[in-house]
Write a protein that holds these residues in place. Structure first.
Motif, mmCIF file in Angstrom:
data_model
loop_
_atom_site.group_PDB
_atom_site.id
_atom_site.type_symbol
_atom_site.label_atom_id
_atom_site.label_comp_id
_atom_site.label_asym_id
_atom_site.label_seq_id
_atom_site.Cartn_x
_atom_site.Cartn_y
_atom_site.Cartn_z
ATOM 1 N N PRO A 174 4.651 -7.624 -0.201
ATOM 2 C CA PRO A 174 5.455 -7.643 0.607
ATOM 3 C C PRO A 174 6.132 -6.333 0.674
ATOM 4 O O PRO A 174 6.442 -5.646 -0.487
ATOM 5 N N CYS A 175 6.826 -5.686 1.785
ATOM 6 C CA CYS A 175 7.594 -4.319 1.673
ATOM 7 C C CYS A 175 8.963 -4.613 1.476
ATOM 8 O O CYS A 175 9.481 -5.499 1.505
ATOM 9 N N ILE A 228 -2.043 -0.858 -6.116
ATOM 10 C CA ILE A 228 -1.061 0.004 -6.932
ATOM 11 C C ILE A 228 0.162 -0.769 -7.415
ATOM 12 O O ILE A 228 0.695 -1.988 -6.659
ATOM 13 N N HIS A 229 0.635 -0.479 -8.747
ATOM 14 C CA HIS A 229 1.715 -1.209 -9.121
ATOM 15 C C HIS A 229 2.858 -0.137 -9.780
ATOM 16 O O HIS A 229 2.471 0.713 -10.321
ATOM 17 N N ASP A 285 0.319 -1.390 -2.061
ATOM 18 C CA ASP A 285 1.442 -1.214 -3.377
ATOM 19 C C ASP A 285 1.871 -2.693 -3.531
ATOM 20 O O ASP A 285 2.385 -3.236 -2.645
ATOM 21 N N SER A 286 1.378 -3.513 -4.629
ATOM 22 C CA SER A 286 1.493 -4.652 -4.717
ATOM 23 C C SER A 286 2.725 -5.029 -5.878
ATOM 24 O O SER A 286 2.589 -6.157 -6.388
ATOM 25 N N VAL A 346 7.523 1.160 6.604
ATOM 26 C CA VAL A 346 8.634 0.740 5.696
ATOM 27 C C VAL A 346 7.927 0.607 4.552
ATOM 28 O O VAL A 346 7.172 -0.482 4.183
ATOM 29 N N CYS A 347 8.052 1.300 3.322
ATOM 30 C CA CYS A 347 7.584 1.166 2.011
ATOM 31 C C CYS A 347 8.570 1.846 1.129
ATOM 32 O O CYS A 347 9.495 2.223 1.427
ATOM 33 N N TYR A 348 8.245 1.731 -0.279
ATOM 34 C CA TYR A 348 9.245 2.303 -0.949
ATOM 35 C C TYR A 348 9.618 3.693 -1.067
ATOM 36 O O TYR A 348 8.505 4.587 -0.353
#
Ligand SMILES: *Cc1c(COP(=O)(O)O)cnc(C)c1O
Length: 412
Positions: free
Chosen positions: A170-171, A217-218, A197-198, A123-125
């Motif tokens: 968090p995701c 990563i942002h 990915d923060s 589960v991520c972007y």
């Protein structure tokens, strides 16, 4: 006073506080005008001396040490932003990209090659998940989706050719956390790097590199710019790794950030600390209100004791952040109520805006479009999300107005 010092007028002898770094790291006082606010340097081209540009970018150890020549390589305004982000993430260097997904693809395509294996959080972007699953296999890169909130699952999924483990903590939208220290330990033992990915945490709430991660990563589009008017991305880490990503993905794939957007984001980042503090505070109050509402079945916010990972949150996060996910009775009817009745909160996609945004992410739709999870992974998703979550990105409005808006929309 030194007017053209690379950072501050007089470099301070004491280490600066993080709030000060958010304003001043990388700030260059213009030697000609003495302007305090960063000037924007729109020039694509810079004067060179004969022979200066005669090299292959991939063979340069650090492009940022060369004079400015061409804006796809380096640009002074983008450099200022990169230094600001590197300072906040306690990283040697950062590279900025045209969007958050640009930073993710720059990392994947800059570091991976055919025959390598990438492990990505199940589960991520959506942009990252779909890129990894839909496109990277076309380049001969193996991809596994793993629930990275479970370190044992990572240990099982590691292969001899695993080169990168990408998580989001968090995701989005579960607000489920990854134990960054444990994940880094397992990945490093297998010879893989860890990227995080923060975006949802921001460096105000969490600095992943200090837990052993290699790259942070942002999407600068979200909280870091924070004003909904510029897209950008960044990846930060050790100089040698960022140099490789910069040469391959910045220069060859052209993922570079424009000077105009870098300048806008520099203005946004100035107020990152007070914005995150206010928004986290308001989100905590809104989360408590929602938790007590009879129409609301479940609320996920890192400030709540009911969060299943409260211990990890206490170890890893300095602030709970501005995002709340919640499930209500009768999702479809509630969605219509929100769309019809909200007067302050905007019914809109995305997060990290100064104005509050809310949308519904239905589990079945997410599974069809983005995640395609099955078995245990799907069960874990449902344990957090049920049939669907409303995702509320809390903005800077008066918290009383936000609660009144939600109360009115949820009324019979
Ligand atoms: C929005 C977002 C991205 C993508 O950023 P863009 O700037 O839209 O490309 C990546 N990760 C997370 C967690 C996001 O919220």
């Amino acid at each position: 006073m030194t007017l053209n010092a690379p950072t501050l007028q007089t470099p301070p002898s004491e280490p600066l506080g993080r709030e000060t770094l958010a304003l001043d790291a990388g700030l260059v006082i213009d030697p000609r005008t003495r302007a305090i606010q960063p000037n924007i340097s729109m020039s694509v081209n810079n004067m060179v001396t004969p022979g200066e540009g005669a090299f292959s970018v991939d063979g340069v150890e650090d492009l940022t040490t060369l004079p400015y020549m061409y804006a796809r390589w380096t640009n002074p305004t983008v450099t200022e932003l990169e230094q600001r982000i590197a300072a906040l993430e306690e990283a040697e260097q950062a590279m900025c990209t045209a969007s958050g997904v640009g930073a993710i693809s720059a990392t994947f395509l800059g570091l991976l090659k055919a025959g390598d294996h990438l492990i990505i959080s199940d589960v991520c972007y959506a942009g990252a998940a779909e890129l990894a699953r839909g496109m990277l296999p076309d380049f001969g890169i193996e991809v596994s989706q793993v629930n990275l909130s479970d370190p044992d699952a990572l240990a099982v999924a590691m292969r001899p050719n695993t080169k990168l483990v990408h998580c989001e903590s968090p995701c989005n939208p579960l607000l489920r956390f990854t134990d960054l220290a444990r994940i880094s330990e397992i990945a490093h033992k297998g010879g893989a790097l860890v990227s995080v990915d923060s975006t949802l945490a921001t460096p105000v709430a969490c600095r992943p590199l200090k837990f052993g991660c290699d790259l942070v990563i942002h999407s600068l589009t979200k909280f870091i710019n924070g004003h909904g008017d510029a897209m950008g991305g960044a990846v930060a880490g050790d100089q040698s790794v960022i140099a490789k990503i910069r040469a391959r993905s910045g220069v060859y794939l052209g993922a570079t950030l424009s000077a105009m957007n870098a300048w806008l984001i520099l203005r946004g980042i100035d107020t990152l600390y007070p914005r995150m503090k206010t928004m986290s505070d308001s989100a905590s109050k809104v989360a408590r209100f929602l938790e007590g509402h009879p129409r609301v079945k479940r609320v996920l916010h890192p400030s709540l004791e009911s969060h299943p990972q409260a211990d990890l949150i206490a170890r890893q996060m300095d602030l709970p952040g501005a995002l709340i996910s919640f499930e209500t009775n009768n999702l479809a009817a509630t969605e219509q109520r929100f769309a019809d009745r909200l007067k302050v909160i905007h019914y809109a996609f995305s997060v990290g805006h100064q104005r509050s945004l809310l949308t519904l992410l239905e589990t079945d739709v997410m599974m069809k479009s983005t995640y395609k999870l099955e078995g245990e992974q799907l069960a874990d998703y449902r344990a957090y999300a049920g049939d669907g979550l409303f995702r509320l990105s809390v903005g800077l409005e008066s918290v009383e107005d936000l609660i009144r808006d939600l109360e009115h929309a949820l009324r019979d």
